[in-house]
Design an enzyme around this catalytic site. Sequence first.
Site, PDB file in Angstrom:
ATOM      1  N   HIS A  12      10.444  59.625  24.071  1.00  0.00           N
ATOM      2  CA  HIS A  12      10.565  59.753  25.541  1.00  0.00           C
ATOM      3  C   HIS A  12       9.421  58.837  26.162  1.00  0.00           C
ATOM      4  O   HIS A  12       8.931  58.970  27.208  1.00  0.00           O
ATOM      5  CB  HIS A  12      10.167  61.248  26.184  1.00  0.00           C
ATOM      6  CG  HIS A  12       9.165  61.916  25.842  1.00  0.00           C
ATOM      7  ND1 HIS A  12       9.066  63.277  25.494  1.00  0.00           N
ATOM      8  CD2 HIS A  12       7.790  61.701  25.476  1.00  0.00           C
ATOM      9  CE1 HIS A  12       7.800  63.715  25.246  1.00  0.00           C
ATOM     10  NE2 HIS A  12       7.258  62.423  25.434  1.00  0.00           N
ATOM     11  N   HIS A  59       3.018  65.901  30.835  1.00  0.00           N
ATOM     12  CA  HIS A  59       2.196  65.213  30.558  1.00  0.00           C
ATOM     13  C   HIS A  59       1.038  65.110  31.638  1.00  0.00           C
ATOM     14  O   HIS A  59       0.744  64.212  32.576  1.00  0.00           O
ATOM     15  CB  HIS A  59       2.287  63.572  30.215  1.00  0.00           C
ATOM     16  CG  HIS A  59       3.469  63.531  29.198  1.00  0.00           C
ATOM     17  ND1 HIS A  59       4.750  63.871  29.367  1.00  0.00           N
ATOM     18  CD2 HIS A  59       3.310  62.994  27.856  1.00  0.00           C
ATOM     19  CE1 HIS A  59       5.378  63.625  28.026  1.00  0.00           C
ATOM     20  NE2 HIS A  59       4.434  63.171  27.436  1.00  0.00           N
ATOM     21  N   HIS A 196       3.201  57.930  16.673  1.00  0.00           N
ATOM     22  CA  HIS A 196       2.342  57.001  17.589  1.00  0.00           C
ATOM     23  C   HIS A 196       0.763  57.713  17.733  1.00  0.00           C
ATOM     24  O   HIS A 196       0.637  58.738  17.819  1.00  0.00           O
ATOM     25  CB  HIS A 196       2.970  56.670  18.765  1.00  0.00           C
ATOM     26  CG  HIS A 196       3.300  58.001  19.978  1.00  0.00           C
ATOM     27  ND1 HIS A 196       4.051  59.021  19.387  1.00  0.00           N
ATOM     28  CD2 HIS A 196       2.923  58.139  20.956  1.00  0.00           C
ATOM     29  CE1 HIS A 196       4.093  59.994  20.404  1.00  0.00           C
ATOM     30  NE2 HIS A 196       3.401  59.348  21.632  1.00  0.00           N
ATOM     31  N   GLU A 243       4.121  65.547  18.805  1.00  0.00           N
ATOM     32  CA  GLU A 243       5.285  65.883  19.638  1.00  0.00           C
ATOM     33  C   GLU A 243       6.610  66.247  18.723  1.00  0.00           C
ATOM     34  O   GLU A 243       7.395  66.979  19.335  1.00  0.00           O
ATOM     35  CB  GLU A 243       5.667  64.512  20.445  1.00  0.00           C
ATOM     36  CG  GLU A 243       4.468  64.350  21.729  1.00  0.00           C
ATOM     37  CD  GLU A 243       4.963  63.262  22.595  1.00  0.00           C
ATOM     38  OE1 GLU A 243       4.176  62.932  23.492  1.00  0.00           O
ATOM     39  OE2 GLU A 243       5.718  62.521  22.150  1.00  0.00           O
TER      40      GLU A 243
END
Length: 313
Positions: A12, A59, A196, A243
């Site tokens: 995402h 977030h 990441h 995530e």
Amino acid sequence: MATIIAGIGSSHVPAIGAALDNGKTEEPYWKRVFSGFEKSQEWMRATKPDVAIIVYNDHASAFSVEMIPTFALGCAAEFPPADEGWGPRPVPVVKGHPALASHIAQSVILDEFDLTICNKMEVDHGMTVPMNLLFGKIDKNGHWPCPVVPLAVNVVMYPPPTGHRCYMLGKAIRKAVESYPDNLRVVIFGTGGLSHQISGPRAGLINSKWDKNFLDNLSKNPKKLAQIPHIDYMREAGAEGIEMVMWLIMRGALDDKVDEVYRFYTVPASNTAVGHIILENHRRRGKSGGKAKHTAIKYKRAAARAKPTIIQG
Ligand SMILES: [Fe+2]
């Protein structure tokens, strides 16, 4: 009875939303990313789910560091796009499915998973970017093709839930959906990742070997993934790679054996590996089961013709 017919895993990455919103999808850098979702949009148009359950993380948009629920279920009638610092994304308000969401809350909480019930919640790129990738670009005056039940998971402040807890929550969600009286065909998204890290000395870390192994096991051996401790995600997939535990909620809601009908992987998008997978349930129930099976067969054949099925950017 409602049925979960398929699960979708998707990154995402916020920069994907920015590329969409700023008309950059045809630029070579971004075309490589968006072209990997063309087949997925075709699959979605053929599948036509009645509802999507979307597992994502907030977030610091709806919640802040002052209050971070581990699992937050959106039971509202609608979810406006959040202002993430440069105004809300120009996408439609997401319509909810309060009846199904409340049913899931009741069933799952009575199964001893303590969800936070959200009757008002804004949603950020964590949810709207995968919606664009699967449903296509829709401007703010349009409508998303189906209502959504959002499930926000804490992966931004330690400790996030374990992969095993997420996997078992997926099973409880499936049980909840299957006890809902209306004939709804439901898809469930797991979003985030893949590898990441956005800050610190290892910023920019991408581990394609780990990512591909994760996708392989997600398809064939999810119980193995459910045993991975947090520290392994941090070491191998970077701080934000955690995530990926959200994909295990999606996977837990599916059959043990599934049809992998599509996969896409490319690096990088912004500073992130982009992964995407579509898994269909073997077991079909309800009046539209035949159609779902047909979709799986059709896409398996399409994938076989278009080898390799793993697209590496
Ligand atoms: Fe994220």
